[in-house]
Design a protein around this motif. Sequence first.
Motif, PDB file in Angstrom:
ATOM      1  N   MET A 131      -4.534  -3.784  -3.592  1.00 53.24           N
ATOM      2  CA  MET A 131      -5.430  -3.059  -2.692  1.00 53.24           C
ATOM      3  C   MET A 131      -5.947  -1.803  -3.368  1.00 53.24           C
ATOM      4  O   MET A 131      -5.193  -1.092  -4.047  1.00 53.24           O
ATOM      5  CB  MET A 131      -4.740  -2.686  -1.384  1.00 53.24           C
ATOM      6  N   GLY A 132      -7.236  -1.527  -3.202  1.00 51.79           N
ATOM      7  CA  GLY A 132      -7.830  -0.308  -3.710  1.00 51.79           C
ATOM      8  C   GLY A 132      -8.009   0.707  -2.599  1.00 51.79           C
ATOM      9  O   GLY A 132      -7.117   0.914  -1.772  1.00 51.79           O
ATOM     10  N   HIS A 133      -9.179   1.308  -2.548  1.00 52.36           N
ATOM     11  CA  HIS A 133      -9.465   2.360  -1.568  1.00 52.36           C
ATOM     12  C   HIS A 133     -10.461   1.829  -0.533  1.00 52.36           C
ATOM     13  O   HIS A 133     -11.507   2.432  -0.282  1.00 52.36           O
ATOM     14  CB  HIS A 133     -10.032   3.590  -2.287  1.00 52.36           C
ATOM     15  N   HIS A 134     -10.123   0.690   0.017  1.00 52.69           N
ATOM     16  CA  HIS A 134     -11.024   0.040   0.974  1.00 52.69           C
ATOM     17  C   HIS A 134     -10.198  -0.909   1.827  1.00 52.69           C
ATOM     18  O   HIS A 134      -9.331  -1.624   1.311  1.00 52.69           O
ATOM     19  CB  HIS A 134     -12.119  -0.728   0.239  1.00 52.69           C
ATOM     20  N   ILE A 135     -10.465  -0.916   3.143  1.00 50.69           N
ATOM     21  CA  ILE A 135      -9.771  -1.839   4.040  1.00 50.69           C
ATOM     22  C   ILE A 135     -10.669  -3.063   4.205  1.00 50.69           C
ATOM     23  O   ILE A 135     -11.576  -3.088   5.029  1.00 50.69           O
ATOM     24  CB  ILE A 135      -9.462  -1.186   5.395  1.00 50.69           C
ATOM     25  N   GLY A 136     -10.422  -4.070   3.380  1.00 53.41           N
ATOM     26  CA  GLY A 136     -11.247  -5.268   3.368  1.00 53.41           C
ATOM     27  C   GLY A 136     -10.835  -6.268   4.427  1.00 53.41           C
ATOM     28  O   GLY A 136      -9.804  -6.123   5.091  1.00 53.41           O
ATOM     29  N   PRO A 137     -11.627  -7.342   4.595  1.00 52.81           N
ATOM     30  CA  PRO A 137     -11.382  -8.320   5.660  1.00 52.81           C
ATOM     31  C   PRO A 137     -10.107  -9.119   5.475  1.00 52.81           C
ATOM     32  O   PRO A 137      -9.620  -9.726   6.425  1.00 52.81           O
ATOM     33  CB  PRO A 137     -12.622  -9.224   5.598  1.00 52.81           C
ATOM     34  N   GLU A 138      -9.539  -9.158   4.273  1.00 52.39           N
ATOM     35  CA  GLU A 138      -8.317  -9.919   4.066  1.00 52.39           C
ATOM     36  C   GLU A 138      -7.057  -9.075   4.207  1.00 52.39           C
ATOM     37  O   GLU A 138      -5.949  -9.609   4.164  1.00 52.39           O
ATOM     38  CB  GLU A 138      -8.349 -10.576   2.678  1.00 52.39           C
ATOM     39  N   VAL A 139      -7.224  -7.778   4.392  1.00 52.75           N
ATOM     40  CA  VAL A 139      -6.054  -6.908   4.522  1.00 52.75           C
ATOM     41  C   VAL A 139      -6.069  -6.134   5.830  1.00 52.75           C
ATOM     42  O   VAL A 139      -5.064  -5.524   6.203  1.00 52.75           O
ATOM     43  CB  VAL A 139      -5.971  -5.921   3.320  1.00 52.75           C
ATOM     44  N   ASP A 140      -7.179  -6.185   6.587  1.00 50.11           N
ATOM     45  CA  ASP A 140      -7.290  -5.336   7.778  1.00 50.11           C
ATOM     46  C   ASP A 140      -6.239  -5.670   8.839  1.00 50.11           C
ATOM     47  O   ASP A 140      -5.606  -4.775   9.403  1.00 50.11           O
ATOM     48  CB  ASP A 140      -8.702  -5.372   8.358  1.00 50.11           C
ATOM     49  N   ARG A 141      -6.012  -6.954   9.103  1.00 49.78           N
ATOM     50  CA  ARG A 141      -5.037  -7.321  10.129  1.00 49.78           C
ATOM     51  C   ARG A 141      -3.602  -7.095   9.639  1.00 49.78           C
ATOM     52  O   ARG A 141      -2.731  -6.707  10.427  1.00 49.78           O
ATOM     53  CB  ARG A 141      -5.247  -8.764  10.572  1.00 49.78           C
ATOM     54  N   GLU A 142      -3.355  -7.312   8.350  1.00 52.86           N
ATOM     55  CA  GLU A 142      -2.037  -7.007   7.793  1.00 52.86           C
ATOM     56  C   GLU A 142      -1.718  -5.527   7.963  1.00 52.86           C
ATOM     57  O   GLU A 142      -0.602  -5.149   8.348  1.00 52.86           O
ATOM     58  CB  GLU A 142      -1.995  -7.384   6.310  1.00 52.86           C
ATOM     59  N   LEU A 143      -2.708  -4.687   7.699  1.00 53.76           N
ATOM     60  CA  LEU A 143      -2.523  -3.256   7.851  1.00 53.76           C
ATOM     61  C   LEU A 143      -2.319  -2.885   9.316  1.00 53.76           C
ATOM     62  O   LEU A 143      -1.478  -2.036   9.652  1.00 53.76           O
ATOM     63  CB  LEU A 143      -3.742  -2.519   7.283  1.00 53.76           C
ATOM     64  N   ALA A 144      -3.071  -3.546  10.213  1.00 54.64           N
ATOM     65  CA  ALA A 144      -2.917  -3.274  11.646  1.00 54.64           C
ATOM     66  C   ALA A 144      -1.519  -3.637  12.131  1.00 54.64           C
ATOM     67  O   ALA A 144      -0.937  -2.927  12.969  1.00 54.64           O
ATOM     68  CB  ALA A 144      -3.972  -4.039  12.436  1.00 54.64           C
ATOM     69  N   ILE A 145      -0.958  -4.722  11.622  1.00 58.41           N
ATOM     70  CA  ILE A 145       0.398  -5.118  12.012  1.00 58.41           C
ATOM     71  C   ILE A 145       1.404  -4.058  11.568  1.00 58.41           C
ATOM     72  O   ILE A 145       2.328  -3.706  12.311  1.00 58.41           O
ATOM     73  CB  ILE A 145       0.736  -6.503  11.422  1.00 58.41           C
ATOM     74  N   LEU A 146       1.224  -3.514  10.362  1.00 56.43           N
ATOM     75  CA  LEU A 146       2.105  -2.437   9.892  1.00 56.43           C
ATOM     76  C   LEU A 146       2.023  -1.230  10.827  1.00 56.43           C
ATOM     77  O   LEU A 146       3.052  -0.654  11.214  1.00 56.43           O
ATOM     78  CB  LEU A 146       1.707  -2.015   8.478  1.00 56.43           C
ATOM     79  N   VAL A 147       0.793  -0.841  11.191  1.00 58.32           N
ATOM     80  CA  VAL A 147       0.602   0.310  12.082  1.00 58.32           C
ATOM     81  C   VAL A 147       1.216   0.041  13.451  1.00 58.32           C
ATOM     82  O   VAL A 147       1.921   0.885  14.022  1.00 58.32           O
ATOM     83  CB  VAL A 147      -0.900   0.633  12.213  1.00 58.32           C
ATOM     84  N   GLU A 148       0.948  -1.151  13.981  1.00 62.36           N
ATOM     85  CA  GLU A 148       1.458  -1.514  15.309  1.00 62.36           C
ATOM     86  C   GLU A 148       2.981  -1.495  15.339  1.00 62.36           C
ATOM     87  O   GLU A 148       3.589  -0.900  16.243  1.00 62.36           O
ATOM     88  CB  GLU A 148       0.933  -2.904  15.669  1.00 62.36           C
ATOM     89  N   HIS A 149       3.626  -2.126  14.369  1.00 66.63           N
ATOM     90  CA  HIS A 149       5.084  -2.161  14.336  1.00 66.63           C
ATOM     91  C   HIS A 149       5.672  -0.765  14.175  1.00 66.63           C
ATOM     92  O   HIS A 149       6.686  -0.432  14.798  1.00 66.63           O
ATOM     93  CB  HIS A 149       5.553  -3.060  13.193  1.00 66.63           C
TER      94      HIS A 149
END
Length: 332
Positions: free
Chosen positions: A298-316
Amino acid sequence: MTQACPVQSGSAGALGIDLGAHLDQFADLPSGIRICFRDLPPRPGVTPHPVPVVLVGGLSLEQSFWPRGFLDRLAEGGLRVITLDNRDAGRSTHLEEQQRATKLQLLRARPPQGAYTIEDMAEDVVGLLDHLDLDQVHLVGMSMGGMISQTVASTHPFRVLSLTSIFSTTGNPKVGQPARSTLLRLARRAPRNEMEHVAAHLGMTQHLAGWAFRPDVEQEVVVALRNWRRGAGLGNSAATQRQISAIQASGDRTASLGRITAPTLVVHGDRDPMVAPSGGRATHDAIPGSTLEDIPGMGHHIGPEVDRELAILVEHHAFAAWHREQMAALKE
């Protein structure tokens, strides 16, 4: 009083670009700053989480830069999501009267006299919480928004139930510095029209994205057009310079990060050319008890293949912090 933001003129509708004006509200703060925000409810039929999550964007990014997949996942998890335009972004106050930094000042990290600071931008967020009568929130910030969120958590600890800092840094000049290739892109002449802005955005996004999560070009064209039209077009360049000056004027915040008591998740990619991964590690080291989540590729961008993975981390992370607080309250 909360009101709808004025709709800017343009042919957005003809091109199918939804500026989201029907979602925009604004709050007039005691400081004189007007903050434009959106208050998005959780999905119908989902048990709502009792504490909202506030998302704070990065340098020059207006609030619709948060990816749809990211927002959808948070809503599906029962979170009430609040987004905002920082000052000098989107439809919030643009401080045209403030002295503009020269390129030389920016390169030498010397902001102009009277520049506002990250601390001032953090107070904008707190002012919005007051406006919405929110005693406590989960706070999520990316890049410069991570700096703002860290500052809210360190200066107003009782307002932040959990903190997530995404590809951000501490302000220590020895860590988290952009790559030379990124600095050269930032030094280029500012776009003079909408099409130049779209081209510049696509080039920068491709540069920042990292190797594993490539951006969706069609989606990024829409994002760029929306950003240009919501951000007053040619005013973007000077506004971005003022935000850079705020970062520089705030200096090294490492010591203040040691005062953060909210459970903190630090997320960083290992291919970030804007904020080097050392910035994420330094943030983790500075915040007591924080957790560091490295995302390979991952770089400095929330792309379409990582956005939901990141949301799950935030949610948990948010739900775990809330449950810990509830258990602590039961023991008292």
